[in-house]
Each structure stands twice: as C-alpha cells, then as structure tokens.
Design a protein around this motif. Structure first.
Motif, PDB file in Angstrom:
ATOM      1  N   GLU A  43     -28.726  -9.519 -13.997  1.00  0.00           N
ATOM      2  CA  GLU A  43     -27.709 -10.489 -13.574  1.00  0.00           C
ATOM      3  C   GLU A  43     -27.699 -10.617 -12.052  1.00  0.00           C
ATOM      4  O   GLU A  43     -27.610 -11.737 -11.525  1.00  0.00           O
ATOM      5  CB  GLU A  43     -26.323 -10.048 -14.057  1.00  0.00           C
ATOM      6  N   TYR A  44     -27.806  -9.488 -11.356  1.00  0.00           N
ATOM      7  CA  TYR A  44     -27.792  -9.526  -9.893  1.00  0.00           C
ATOM      8  C   TYR A  44     -29.010 -10.296  -9.370  1.00  0.00           C
ATOM      9  O   TYR A  44     -28.897 -11.103  -8.462  1.00  0.00           O
ATOM     10  CB  TYR A  44     -27.742  -8.111  -9.312  1.00  0.00           C
ATOM     11  N   GLU A  50     -34.214 -11.404  -5.431  1.00  0.00           N
ATOM     12  CA  GLU A  50     -34.841 -10.099  -5.226  1.00  0.00           C
ATOM     13  C   GLU A  50     -34.548  -9.518  -3.850  1.00  0.00           C
ATOM     14  O   GLU A  50     -34.318  -8.318  -3.718  1.00  0.00           O
ATOM     15  CB  GLU A  50     -36.360 -10.198  -5.429  1.00  0.00           C
ATOM     16  N   ASN A  51     -34.539 -10.342  -2.808  1.00  0.00           N
ATOM     17  CA  ASN A  51     -34.326  -9.822  -1.458  1.00  0.00           C
ATOM     18  C   ASN A  51     -32.964  -9.137  -1.322  1.00  0.00           C
ATOM     19  O   ASN A  51     -32.858  -8.053  -0.743  1.00  0.00           O
ATOM     20  CB  ASN A  51     -34.492 -10.929  -0.415  1.00  0.00           C
ATOM     21  N   ALA A  52     -31.918  -9.758  -1.851  1.00  0.00           N
ATOM     22  CA  ALA A  52     -30.581  -9.160  -1.804  1.00  0.00           C
ATOM     23  C   ALA A  52     -30.556  -7.855  -2.598  1.00  0.00           C
ATOM     24  O   ALA A  52     -29.951  -6.864  -2.172  1.00  0.00           O
ATOM     25  CB  ALA A  52     -29.547 -10.140  -2.353  1.00  0.00           C
ATOM     26  N   ARG A  54     -33.133  -5.828  -3.132  1.00  0.00           N
ATOM     27  CA  ARG A  54     -33.889  -4.819  -2.370  1.00  0.00           C
ATOM     28  C   ARG A  54     -33.049  -4.252  -1.224  1.00  0.00           C
ATOM     29  O   ARG A  54     -33.160  -3.070  -0.906  1.00  0.00           O
ATOM     30  CB  ARG A  54     -35.197  -5.402  -1.841  1.00  0.00           C
ATOM     31  N   GLN A  55     -32.212  -5.080  -0.613  1.00  0.00           N
ATOM     32  CA  GLN A  55     -31.334  -4.599   0.454  1.00  0.00           C
ATOM     33  C   GLN A  55     -30.346  -3.573  -0.092  1.00  0.00           C
ATOM     34  O   GLN A  55     -30.152  -2.512   0.496  1.00  0.00           O
ATOM     35  CB  GLN A  55     -30.587  -5.767   1.117  1.00  0.00           C
ATOM     36  N   LYS A  56     -29.727  -3.879  -1.211  1.00  0.00           N
ATOM     37  CA  LYS A  56     -28.774  -2.949  -1.844  1.00  0.00           C
ATOM     38  C   LYS A  56     -29.489  -1.647  -2.229  1.00  0.00           C
ATOM     39  O   LYS A  56     -28.959  -0.559  -2.053  1.00  0.00           O
ATOM     40  CB  LYS A  56     -28.123  -3.578  -3.080  1.00  0.00           C
ATOM     41  N   GLU A  57     -30.695  -1.776  -2.750  1.00  0.00           N
ATOM     42  CA  GLU A  57     -31.492  -0.618  -3.150  1.00  0.00           C
ATOM     43  C   GLU A  57     -31.789   0.273  -1.934  1.00  0.00           C
ATOM     44  O   GLU A  57     -31.668   1.495  -2.003  1.00  0.00           O
ATOM     45  CB  GLU A  57     -32.784  -1.138  -3.786  1.00  0.00           C
ATOM     46  N   SER A  58     -32.142  -0.343  -0.811  1.00  0.00           N
ATOM     47  CA  SER A  58     -32.438   0.405   0.422  1.00  0.00           C
ATOM     48  C   SER A  58     -31.201   1.146   0.921  1.00  0.00           C
ATOM     49  O   SER A  58     -31.295   2.292   1.371  1.00  0.00           O
ATOM     50  CB  SER A  58     -32.944  -0.536   1.521  1.00  0.00           C
ATOM     51  N   VAL A  78     -40.643   1.138  -2.816  1.00  0.00           N
ATOM     52  CA  VAL A  78     -41.666   1.259  -1.768  1.00  0.00           C
ATOM     53  C   VAL A  78     -42.033  -0.081  -1.130  1.00  0.00           C
ATOM     54  O   VAL A  78     -42.842  -0.110  -0.200  1.00  0.00           O
ATOM     55  CB  VAL A  78     -42.944   1.938  -2.311  1.00  0.00           C
ATOM     56  N   LEU A  79     -41.457  -1.162  -1.586  1.00  0.00           N
ATOM     57  CA  LEU A  79     -41.827  -2.472  -1.058  1.00  0.00           C
ATOM     58  C   LEU A  79     -41.315  -2.694   0.368  1.00  0.00           C
ATOM     59  O   LEU A  79     -41.923  -3.430   1.127  1.00  0.00           O
ATOM     60  CB  LEU A  79     -41.318  -3.584  -1.975  1.00  0.00           C
TER      61      LEU A  79
END
Length: 172
Positions: A43-44, A50-52, A54-58, A78-79
């Motif tokens: 949903e996110y 994807e960019n948003a 990846r930011q949350k993941e980081s 790792v991206l």
C-alpha cells in the motif's frame, strides 16, 4: 548482527532463530516499517512510490543499527549508498546468498508476503533484479553465507560459527 539478502532469502526466519539462540531481540525492518507506516508495504509503495519507501527504510536502519539485536533487513536495503556505508562499517553484516532458482520458487510460492518489486514479474525479471543488487550485497557484507540446500537452522549455526571467528579476529 545484520542480515542482508534478496527477498525470500530467509532473513526473517534465520533472524528469529539467531535471536533465540543468542537470547537477544530480533528486529525485522519490514515488520517495523509496516508498524510505523500503519499500512502494508504494498500500500505504501502504491501511494508514495519506491523512493519514499527507501527513505523510510534507511531511517529505520539508522535507528536500529546500534541495537544489541539481530536485524533482518528488506531485500533492497543495499540500494542506497548511505545504507551501504553504514553496513560496510560493521563487522557483523551477513549476506544470505541464495540460488536464483530457489529464490524464484520461494517468491512464486509465498502467498503470505506480497512483495511489490516481485509481484507480477517473470522469473527473468526477478533474476535481473537480483543480478543488479548482487554487487551491493557483496560490497556491504562482512560474511557471505551460501544457503543452498541448507535449513534455516543450519544457516543459523553457520552464522554463529562465523560470528565467533569474527570476534576472535577483532579481539586479537
């Protein structure tokens, strides 16, 4: 200890076993993301891209990377260069390297976890995604564990053996 690898490589399952054996918490970053986002990863992705994501993941990796815990990351951790730098500065980043055919089979047969980057992909597309990430996994890892034909328990035991070797080397 941080586990990295492609989606379906066993990071969550092996992480739970390791945490139990080491008597420390296990943090699955995907589970933490779902908790924090109050929606599924799919949903996110659909709402914010994807960019948003990846930011949350980081942000979560940075938050939990100092915890005395087993951390199971998402397959795409790792991206981002900032994540690779963080991971490379540690001596306990374990890459669970899994045979491509086995990964594809796991992903296609997993009805529980919907993975936005694998959903509706052909085996060739999944293989291309894996091959694109492989250098980043290898660059970020302190230890590479080949998981082919091993149970999660056997993988955990191998990691524990490697962990002891790493700490002995560091403390010389």
């Amino acid at each position: 200890m941080i586990l990295i690898g492609f989606m379906g490589s066993g990071k969550t399952t092996v992480g739970r076993i390791l945490a139990e054996k080491l008597a420390i918490p296990q943090f699955d970053l995907d589970e933490k993301l779902v908790e924090n986002l109050e929606m599924s990863i799919s949903e996110y992705f659909a709402l914010h891209g994807e960019n948003a994501f990846r930011q949350k993941e980081s942000e979560l990796l940075a938050k939990y990377s100092h915890a005395q815990a087993v951390i199971s990351t998402g397959g795409g951790i790792v991206l981002r260069e900032e994540n690779r730098k963080l991971l490379k500065n540690r001596k306990d980043v374990i890459f669970l390297s899994t045979d491509t055919n086995e990964l594809i089979s796991r992903l296609q047969n997993d009805k529980k976890n919907i993975r936005p980057l694998a959903q509706d992909k052909t085996p060739e597309e999944i293989q291309a995604l894996l091959e694109g990430r492989l250098p980043f996994y290898e660059e970020s890892a302190s230890v590479i564990i080949e998981t082919k034909n091993k149970t999660p328990e056997e993988i955990a035991e191998e990691i524990l053996f490697q962990k002891n070797e790493i700490y002995e080397e560091v403390n010389k």
